[in-house]
Motif scaffolding. Sequence first.
Motif, PDB file in Angstrom:
ATOM      1  N   ILE A   1       0.865  -1.179   0.000  1.00 10.42           N
ATOM      2  CA  ILE A   1       0.000   0.000   0.000  1.00 10.42           C
ATOM      3  C   ILE A   1       0.905   1.233   0.000  1.00 10.42           C
ATOM      4  N   PHE A   2       0.355   2.372  -0.395  1.00 14.69           N
ATOM      5  CA  PHE A   2       1.124   3.613  -0.473  1.00 14.69           C
ATOM      6  C   PHE A   2       0.460   4.656   0.418  1.00 14.69           C
ATOM      7  N   ILE A   3       1.270   5.334   1.228  1.00 14.94           N
ATOM      8  CA  ILE A   3       0.769   6.300   2.204  1.00 14.94           C
ATOM      9  C   ILE A   3       1.647   7.536   2.182  1.00 14.94           C
ATOM     10  N   GLU A   4       1.027   8.711   2.332  1.00 10.52           N
ATOM     11  CA  GLU A   4       1.787   9.949   2.432  1.00 10.52           C
ATOM     12  C   GLU A   4       1.667  10.502   3.846  1.00 10.52           C
ATOM     13  N   THR A   5       2.791  10.862   4.455  1.00 10.26           N
ATOM     14  CA  THR A   5       2.768  11.397   5.811  1.00 10.26           C
ATOM     15  C   THR A   5       2.236  12.826   5.822  1.00 10.26           C
ATOM     16  N   GLN A   6       1.692  13.222   6.971  1.00 14.91           N
ATOM     17  CA  GLN A   6       1.092  14.544   7.126  1.00 14.91           C
ATOM     18  C   GLN A   6       1.750  15.279   8.302  1.00 14.91           C
ATOM     19  N   VAL A   7       1.452  16.553   8.422  1.00 15.18           N
ATOM     20  CA  VAL A   7       2.002  17.356   9.513  1.00 15.18           C
ATOM     21  C   VAL A   7       1.608  16.767  10.864  1.00 15.18           C
ATOM     22  N   PHE A   8       0.388  16.259  10.971  1.00 17.71           N
ATOM     23  CA  PHE A   8      -0.063  15.738  12.263  1.00 17.71           C
ATOM     24  C   PHE A   8       0.588  14.403  12.627  1.00 17.71           C
ATOM     25  N   ASP A   9       1.418  13.850  11.754  1.00 19.87           N
ATOM     26  CA  ASP A   9       2.168  12.632  12.058  1.00 19.87           C
ATOM     27  C   ASP A   9       3.506  12.925  12.734  1.00 19.87           C
ATOM     28  N   LEU A  10       3.845  14.209  12.929  1.00 20.56           N
ATOM     29  CA  LEU A  10       5.164  14.578  13.421  1.00 20.56           C
ATOM     30  C   LEU A  10       5.218  14.665  14.944  1.00 20.56           C
ATOM     31  N   ASP A  11       6.429  14.389  15.489  1.00 17.82           N
ATOM     32  CA  ASP A  11       6.641  14.516  16.924  1.00 17.82           C
ATOM     33  C   ASP A  11       7.335  15.844  17.236  1.00 17.82           C
ATOM     34  N   TYR A  12       7.809  15.991  18.464  1.00 16.29           N
ATOM     35  CA  TYR A  12       8.419  17.259  18.883  1.00 16.29           C
ATOM     36  C   TYR A  12       9.755  17.517  18.189  1.00 16.29           C
ATOM     37  N   ASN A  13      10.361  16.476  17.590  1.00 19.97           N
ATOM     38  CA  ASN A  13      11.578  16.667  16.794  1.00 19.97           C
ATOM     39  C   ASN A  13      11.253  16.923  15.319  1.00 19.97           C
ATOM     40  N   ARG A  14       9.955  17.021  15.012  1.00 17.62           N
ATOM     41  CA  ARG A  14       9.471  17.245  13.638  1.00 17.62           C
ATOM     42  C   ARG A  14       9.708  16.043  12.723  1.00 17.62           C
ATOM     43  N   HIS A  15       9.835  14.867  13.341  1.00 21.71           N
ATOM     44  CA  HIS A  15       9.958  13.622  12.588  1.00 21.71           C
ATOM     45  C   HIS A  15       8.659  12.831  12.732  1.00 21.71           C
ATOM     46  N   VAL A  16       8.414  11.934  11.792  1.00 25.16           N
ATOM     47  CA  VAL A  16       7.239  11.061  11.878  1.00 25.16           C
ATOM     48  C   VAL A  16       7.358  10.201  13.135  1.00 25.16           C
ATOM     49  N   THR A  17       6.301  10.119  13.916  1.00 25.34           N
ATOM     50  CA  THR A  17       6.342   9.414  15.197  1.00 25.34           C
ATOM     51  C   THR A  17       6.413   7.903  15.004  1.00 25.34           C
ATOM     52  N   SER A  18       6.901   7.226  16.041  1.00 25.23           N
ATOM     53  CA  SER A  18       6.965   5.766  16.017  1.00 25.23           C
ATOM     54  C   SER A  18       5.574   5.164  15.889  1.00 25.23           C
ATOM     55  N   ARG A  19       4.602   5.766  16.568  1.00 25.85           N
ATOM     56  CA  ARG A  19       3.231   5.235  16.508  1.00 25.85           C
ATOM     57  C   ARG A  19       2.638   5.340  15.109  1.00 25.85           C
ATOM     58  N   THR A  20       3.078   6.340  14.353  1.00 23.43           N
ATOM     59  CA  THR A  20       2.597   6.466  12.979  1.00 23.43           C
ATOM     60  C   THR A  20       3.013   5.263  12.148  1.00 23.43           C
ATOM     61  N   TYR A  21       4.243   4.795  12.338  1.00 28.22           N
ATOM     62  CA  TYR A  21       4.700   3.631  11.582  1.00 28.22           C
ATOM     63  C   TYR A  21       3.898   2.378  11.945  1.00 28.22           C
ATOM     64  N   GLU A  22       3.579   2.229  13.224  1.00 24.54           N
ATOM     65  CA  GLU A  22       2.742   1.094  13.610  1.00 24.54           C
ATOM     66  C   GLU A  22       1.345   1.243  13.014  1.00 24.54           C
ATOM     67  N   ASN A  23       0.818   2.461  12.933  1.00 30.73           N
ATOM     68  CA  ASN A  23      -0.474   2.671  12.267  1.00 30.73           C
ATOM     69  C   ASN A  23      -0.395   2.283  10.790  1.00 30.73           C
ATOM     70  N   PHE A  24       0.717   2.635  10.127  1.00 27.06           N
ATOM     71  CA  PHE A  24       0.897   2.253   8.723  1.00 27.06           C
ATOM     72  C   PHE A  24       0.946   0.731   8.589  1.00 27.06           C
ATOM     73  N   ALA A  25       1.664   0.072   9.508  1.00 21.85           N
ATOM     74  CA  ALA A  25       1.746  -1.384   9.478  1.00 21.85           C
ATOM     75  C   ALA A  25       0.374  -2.009   9.718  1.00 21.85           C
ATOM     76  N   TYR A  26      -0.389  -1.417  10.635  1.00 20.48           N
ATOM     77  CA  TYR A  26      -1.752  -1.892  10.906  1.00 20.48           C
ATOM     78  C   TYR A  26      -2.611  -1.774   9.649  1.00 20.48           C
ATOM     79  N   ALA A  27      -2.469  -0.660   8.926  1.00 17.08           N
ATOM     80  CA  ALA A  27      -3.204  -0.494   7.669  1.00 17.08           C
ATOM     81  C   ALA A  27      -2.799  -1.572   6.672  1.00 17.08           C
ATOM     82  N   GLY A  28      -1.502  -1.899   6.645  1.00 15.11           N
ATOM     83  CA  GLY A  28      -1.032  -2.959   5.764  1.00 15.11           C
ATOM     84  C   GLY A  28      -1.619  -4.310   6.132  1.00 15.11           C
TER      85      GLY A  28
END
Length: 296
Positions: free
Chosen positions: A5-32
């Motif tokens: 599947i293909f997913i694009e990250t959004q601003v609301f996926d970012l943490d305090y370091n402005r990187h995509v959060t760890s939980r976002t990756y697990e959400n992507f895996a869950y979608a998969g």
Amino acid sequence: MYKEIFIETQVFDLDYNRHVTSRTYENFAYAGRMDLLDSIGLSIHELLKLKYKVIANETTVRFLNQQFAGSKLKVRTSAYQDSSGLIHWNHLIEDKDGKAVCDLKSNSYLMDNKNQPLQVKSLRIDPNNLIDESAGKKIEIDPSQLEYHTLNIQMNTRPEQLTPLTHSIKVPFNDLNIFWTLSSVAVWKFFEEGRFLFFKEVFGIGADMEIDVTTFFMNANIQIFELPEPGTIITMESWIDSIEKIRFYFRQDIRDANGKLLASMRDEQLFVKLSASKPCRVPQEFYDKTKKYRLE
């Protein structure tokens, strides 16, 4: 079985370091995972109609390449089920250039309406025929996938003489998923909260940035023995396994009101010099302030 599947990250996926959060990756895996189940006739609607549910079990994850808002990612998911009913999921998340971003492996059960593990024929792999044609093309299965019937996560047991830092957290009802259970992401969130509480009380939130350093979450092992019940109070126990030059290993256990172990996590945190954007030695301030919560 194999799906992409293909997913694009959004601003609301970012943490305090402005990187995509760890939980976002697990959400992507869950979608998969849900997309793959849908492809074999087990859509969300079908699962709910049959009163089936997916129950998280174990996870190992490695974060390989930081991502920001607007990143176009591919989630490559493969799965097989062993004779016990445990489904082994392999997720490789790649950027638009095919570079690995996150490697995530997890186990879960597909439970029937009597809370028994279901066997799904199309998720079984013949060890003598390591070819999967489910993606519309022949894909050779990595034989190593057939060798781990659990992830066999090894975690250091907290020494009896070490008292952890403890916090009480109420399990919210609004973390219930479509199966009326907590997802693995909800459990990840408890561990993330416990990490922040530890830093706040022991080192001070923002104290690392005051000395020009921050920590990056590099990898983790997670075991879920029993999902917490919404509305109950859990105890988060936190301590440090070890400190090694530029990194430290953080341990957390979640227990219910009776002391029963519900979930465990061990993660690796890397110290990085902000001004240089390079790994650096663990600050002496951190070493000194965390002494109470680790063995020398």
